[in-house]
Design a protein around this motif. Structure first.
Motif, PDB file in Angstrom:
ATOM      1  N   UNK A 112       0.861  -1.202   0.000  1.00  0.00           N
ATOM      2  CA  UNK A 112       0.000   0.000   0.000  1.00  0.00           C
ATOM      3  C   UNK A 112       0.892   1.246   0.000  1.00  0.00           C
ATOM      4  N   UNK A 153       1.015   4.225  -2.789  1.00  0.00           N
ATOM      5  CA  UNK A 153       0.899   5.644  -2.426  1.00  0.00           C
ATOM      6  C   UNK A 153       2.094   6.454  -2.929  1.00  0.00           C
ATOM      7  N   UNK A 210       2.275   5.796  -7.189  1.00  0.00           N
ATOM      8  CA  UNK A 210       1.005   6.142  -7.858  1.00  0.00           C
ATOM      9  C   UNK A 210       0.841   5.385  -9.171  1.00  0.00           C
ATOM     10  N   UNK A 269      -1.035  -2.568 -11.131  1.00  0.00           N
ATOM     11  CA  UNK A 269      -2.444  -2.821 -10.792  1.00  0.00           C
ATOM     12  C   UNK A 269      -2.802  -4.298 -10.972  1.00  0.00           C
ATOM     13  N   UNK A 280      -2.624  -6.759  -6.583  1.00  0.00           N
ATOM     14  CA  UNK A 280      -3.659  -7.667  -6.059  1.00  0.00           C
ATOM     15  C   UNK A 280      -3.185  -9.113  -5.971  1.00  0.00           C
ATOM     16  N   UNK A 308      -2.118  -2.759   7.646  1.00  0.00           N
ATOM     17  CA  UNK A 308      -2.638  -1.389   7.578  1.00  0.00           C
ATOM     18  C   UNK A 308      -1.929  -0.500   8.612  1.00  0.00           C
ATOM     19  N   UNK A 359      -5.211  11.484  -3.235  1.00  0.00           N
ATOM     20  CA  UNK A 359      -4.922  10.195  -3.884  1.00  0.00           C
ATOM     21  C   UNK A 359      -4.724   9.115  -2.818  1.00  0.00           C
ATOM     22  N   UNK A 360      -3.923   9.463  -1.786  1.00  0.00           N
ATOM     23  CA  UNK A 360      -3.615   8.507  -0.717  1.00  0.00           C
ATOM     24  C   UNK A 360      -4.878   8.052  -0.006  1.00  0.00           C
ATOM     25  N   UNK A 413      -6.917   5.834  -2.353  1.00  0.00           N
ATOM     26  CA  UNK A 413      -6.315   4.509  -2.523  1.00  0.00           C
ATOM     27  C   UNK A 413      -6.458   3.675  -1.265  1.00  0.00           C
ATOM     28  N   UNK A 414      -6.280   4.341  -0.103  1.00  0.00           N
ATOM     29  CA  UNK A 414      -6.391   3.607   1.159  1.00  0.00           C
ATOM     30  C   UNK A 414      -7.801   3.043   1.310  1.00  0.00           C
ATOM     31  N   UNK A 474      -8.203   0.296  -1.617  1.00  0.00           N
ATOM     32  CA  UNK A 474      -7.383  -0.907  -1.426  1.00  0.00           C
ATOM     33  C   UNK A 474      -7.676  -1.550  -0.062  1.00  0.00           C
ATOM     34  N   UNK A 475      -7.652  -0.714   1.010  1.00  0.00           N
ATOM     35  CA  UNK A 475      -7.928  -1.224   2.357  1.00  0.00           C
ATOM     36  C   UNK A 475      -9.342  -1.775   2.430  1.00  0.00           C
ATOM     37  N   UNK A 499      -9.553  -5.020   0.695  1.00  0.00           N
ATOM     38  CA  UNK A 499      -8.976  -6.117   1.483  1.00  0.00           C
ATOM     39  C   UNK A 499      -9.948  -6.590   2.560  1.00  0.00           C
ATOM     40  N   UNK A 500     -10.620  -5.620   3.215  1.00  0.00           N
ATOM     41  CA  UNK A 500     -11.600  -6.024   4.237  1.00  0.00           C
ATOM     42  C   UNK A 500     -12.772  -6.766   3.592  1.00  0.00           C
ATOM     43  N   UNK A 530     -12.546  -8.535   0.935  1.00  0.00           N
ATOM     44  CA  UNK A 530     -11.960  -9.840   0.615  1.00  0.00           C
ATOM     45  C   UNK A 530     -12.060 -10.768   1.834  1.00  0.00           C
ATOM     46  N   UNK A 573     -12.342 -10.491  -5.638  1.00  0.00           N
ATOM     47  CA  UNK A 573     -11.353  -9.454  -5.303  1.00  0.00           C
ATOM     48  C   UNK A 573     -10.523  -9.072  -6.532  1.00  0.00           C
ATOM     49  N   UNK A 574     -10.075 -10.081  -7.291  1.00  0.00           N
ATOM     50  CA  UNK A 574      -9.257  -9.778  -8.480  1.00  0.00           C
ATOM     51  C   UNK A 574     -10.092  -9.056  -9.537  1.00  0.00           C
ATOM     52  N   UNK A 608     -10.304  -5.484  -8.266  1.00  0.00           N
ATOM     53  CA  UNK A 608      -9.055  -4.712  -8.309  1.00  0.00           C
ATOM     54  C   UNK A 608      -8.605  -4.473  -9.750  1.00  0.00           C
ATOM     55  N   UNK A 609      -8.564  -5.534 -10.541  1.00  0.00           N
ATOM     56  CA  UNK A 609      -7.986  -5.410 -11.885  1.00  0.00           C
ATOM     57  C   UNK A 609      -8.916  -4.607 -12.799  1.00  0.00           C
ATOM     58  N   UNK A 625     -10.121  -0.888 -10.253  1.00  0.00           N
ATOM     59  CA  UNK A 625      -8.997  -0.015  -9.871  1.00  0.00           C
ATOM     60  C   UNK A 625      -7.960   0.068 -10.991  1.00  0.00           C
ATOM     61  N   UNK A 626      -7.681  -1.062 -11.629  1.00  0.00           N
ATOM     62  CA  UNK A 626      -6.635  -1.060 -12.660  1.00  0.00           C
ATOM     63  C   UNK A 626      -7.136  -0.678 -14.041  1.00  0.00           C
TER      64      UNK A 626
END
Lengths: 510, 176
Positions: free
Chosen positions: A226, A230, A233, A398, A402, A430, B89-90, B93-94, B97-98, B101-102, B104, B120-121, B124-125, B128-129
């Motif tokens: 993570x 960050x 990017x 990306x 994962x 985390x 952005x942070x 993303x948190x 992504x976080x 994960x939860x 997941x 999950x994949x 994400x892919x 997010x991707x």
């Protein structure tokens, strides 16, 4: 002579098809892990440790899984240079110094020469350190056989003190990290009295303790990932590399130009690697600095000097073997990666330390033999498959991120078959991300959770023996000097601060 | 960043106090024993069970105070920094992504590992991707299939299947 015969025996076992195959797979995995920005040897070794239990089950020996992990460690040291040179982003912290001259070389159209120099310098560094390891390890282990509980605790203290004195990080944060790891190691049942300790919020999941892998995978599999997302990017730009067999041969012939950097890196890296808390990153940075200092043309450094690539690459490989020395002979890991390896050895039923050399020669010598073999495999695979690794580096983060998250969760479950540990691992990850943002070093916590279960009983037995008198750590002939050095190391930043204050006062007076 | 530094130090300080409190807990078989009796060295018995964690937690608390002093004197880089702890952005993303994960982890309890990995994949892919549906589906389906053959079949480590368990029974019959 005994060493030579033992080593030849070791080579024989390491060259068995299963072990050779594992070394090759390990090197390839390590090269990939090392080349990927955000992943280093410690990530690879920590995430893949749970999978080695199966290797042990299949082969029936602890040697094979250790050969596999050591090969990953080796491969990662080679791989770090690939992304440093082509992306300008170090694959791992150990390859930071390679970026200084490797990236300018790539931008000058010499990426192929930089990659070949890095690979051959890594090979030379690895070979020199393997020879030094073979020569130093047995005598050091025989000295360490005389160590009792106070001596071993004093050594643990020294390992932590070096993190404080030489780590270069914020001291209270480093100390906090060490103590945090040590306290986490006490969760569960006290092995001396049988009392349950630190069962947080009375959750029964804590009764079996906090396993080292849960913290290590959380920190390196989740937190680091993570943090990398960050920081980077998801952006990277890769330099095109013209890599043909004829250019490879030409670059190999010109390797002799980098002899000075390679030599300095090979020897300096090994001795820096032995120091706990030092390891491959400071080793490579120091080798770069020294090579620049003794160079006839120091101004060319940072602009694409080939010695500036060779020195850090030889040093990080050499230091990685150097870091194995205290881990195997004294049972004290010098770096987070060796801490993971040490934890693996304990899980496979081995007791790292001086007795390993006398009681488990069947494990030690094949492993040392595999260091030599992995080194040869790594240079060959690296040179042969550079185009493949360059192609792999184009894998978007990306997709990689994962997959690493999945691997981390599955790996933790596979190791302990317990969902509580998986939840805890993600929570640690985390937490590690937030702490990393605030410059808390987390490697000492990982080291501490490994050493904690060894350090606490040694301290308690020593104090029981001395009727609670702490001077036992200062009065014994071996423990005394080690404790004094540890105390000096802890106070080192204080001395430096006092010196700085005196200098500033003098300047003011002038 | 500066505010985050002191808030984190305060939270870690509180955690250290909690660790100290827990370290001094009497054992379950003698609940009437006074708290903190086990943090001292007893003659002929050596240090008690709470000795090591208690004093280490006290050092942790001391470190938090030290961090706070450094923060007040603006000596550490985060305490000097005027940058935000996490930019937009942070934070995004948190959360993505976080949160992913939860999600997941929760899904593992419902769909089992393989179903959760697929979802999950996919999330994400694709989300997010922003990769193509073709490559997303290829990776998301390949990973659980490889995982099943590696863990359940080759390694005999049976991963939880959740409510999808009945779907795997024919596969168990064939491969296990």
């Amino acid at each position: 002579m005994d060493i030579l015969f033992a080593l030849l025996d070791g080579f024989w076992v390491a060259l068995q098809p299963v072990n050779l195959g594992l070394a090759i797979i390990g090197v390839v995995v390590g090269l990939f892990v090392g080349a990927m920005p955000g992943l280093g040897s410690v990530n690879g070794v920590a995430i893949l440790l749970p999978f080695t239990f199966v290797i042990q089950q299949i082969t029936g020996s602890a040697t094979s899984p250790m050969i596999f992990l050591a090969a990953i460690y080796y491969g990662a040291m080679y791989g770090g240079a690939i992304s440093s040179i082509t992306l300008g982003v170090p694959g791992a912290s150990t390859a930071v110094a390679t970026t200084f001259d490797g990236r300018p070389m790539a931008l000058n159209g010499q990426a192929d020469r930089a990659l070949v120099t890095a690979a051959i310098a890594s090979f030379v560094g690895g070979t020199v350190s393997n020879v030094l390891f073979t020569l130093f390890a047995p005598p050091l282990a025989s000295v360490a056989l005389q160590f009792g509980d106070p001596e071993i605790f004093a050594l643990m203290l020294l390992a932590f003190a070096t993190f404080i004195g030489l780590g270069g990080d914020d001291i209270p944060k480093t100390l906090f990290s060490i103590c945090f790891g040590l306290v986490l190691a006490t969760v569960g049942f006290d092995i001396v009295s049988g009392e349950p300790r630190l069962i947080f919020f009375d959750i029964t999941g804590f009764t079996h303790g906090i396993r080292f892998l849960v913290l290590a995978i959380g920190v390196y599999g989740i937190g680091e990932m993570i943090w990398t997302i960050n920081e980077t990017r998801y952006r990277e730009s890769m330099t095109a590399v013209n890599f043909t067999p004829s250019r490879l041969m030409a670059a190999t012939r010109r390797f002799a130009d980098a002899w000075k950097g390679t030599l300095i890196g090979s020897f300096l890296g090994f001795f820096v690697g032995i120091l706990p808390a030092a390891g491959a990153t400071p080793g490579s940075l120091m080798a770069y600095g020294v090579t620049k200092m003794v160079s006839r043309n120091p101004r060319s450094f940072g602009k694409g000097n080939v010695d500036g690539v060779a020195a850090p690459e030889a040093a990080n490989n050499s230091a990685s073997t150097g870091a194995m020395l205290p881990m195997m002979t004294l049972g004290i890991p010098g770096s987070p990666t060796t801490a993971v390896l040490l934890a693996g050895m304990v899980i496979w039923g081995l007791q790292p330390g001086p007795l390993l050399f006398t009681e488990q020669p069947d494990f030690v010598w094949p492993l040392i033999g595999s260091f030599y073999i992995s080194n040869v495999v790594a240079v060959l695979v690296n040179l042969a498959f550079i185009p493949v690794f360059l192609w792999m580096l184009r894998m978007p983060f990306t997709i990689l991120a994962p997959l690493i998250f999945v691997l981390s969760l599955v790996g933790t479950y596979a190791a302990y078959q317990n969902m509580f540990d998986v939840w805890l691992m993600v929570l640690f990850g985390l937490g590690a991300f937030f702490l990393r943002l605030l410059d808390y070093p987390l490697a000492p916590a990982v080291l501490a959770i490994v050493l904690g279960p060894i350090a606490e009983p040694k301290l308690r037995q020593s104090l029981l023996f001395s009727d609670g008198d702490f001077s036992i750590f200062l009065t014994r002939p071996i423990a005394g000097p080690i404790t004094v050095i540890a105390i000096i190391l802890i106070l080192l930043p204080l001395f430096a601060k006092i010196r700085r204050m005196i200098r500033e006062r003098r300047t003011e007076q002038v | 960043m500066r505010r985050a530094e002191i808030i984190t130090a305060a939270l870690l300080g509180l955690m250290s106090v909690y660790f100290m409190w827990k370290s001094g807990e009497p054992p379950a078989w003698n609940p009437d024993a006074p708290r903190f009796q086990n943090i001292w060295i007893v003659l002929d018995e050596g240090p008690g069970s709470g000795f090591w964690p208690f004093w280490l937690s006290l050092v942790m608390l001391g470190c938090c105070v030290w961090i706070a002093v450094n923060w007040y004197r603006r000596q550490s880089p985060p305490s000097q920094s005027e940058e935000p702890f996490l930019d937009s952005f942070g934070i995004r993303q948190l959360l993505l992504v976080g949160g992913g994960l939860f999600g997941f982890l929760v899904l593992i309890h419902i769909l089992g590992f393989y179903g959760a990995i697929f979802v999950f994949l996919l999330y994400y892919i694709r989300l997010l991707g922003r990769h193509s549906i073709k490559s997303t589906l290829a990776i998301s389906s390949a990973v659980p299939v490889i995982g099943f053959f590696f863990f359940d079949v080759a390694m005999r480590i049976i991963l939880p299947k959740g409510y999808l368990e009945p779907l795997f029974i024919p596969l168990y019959d064939i491969f296990l």
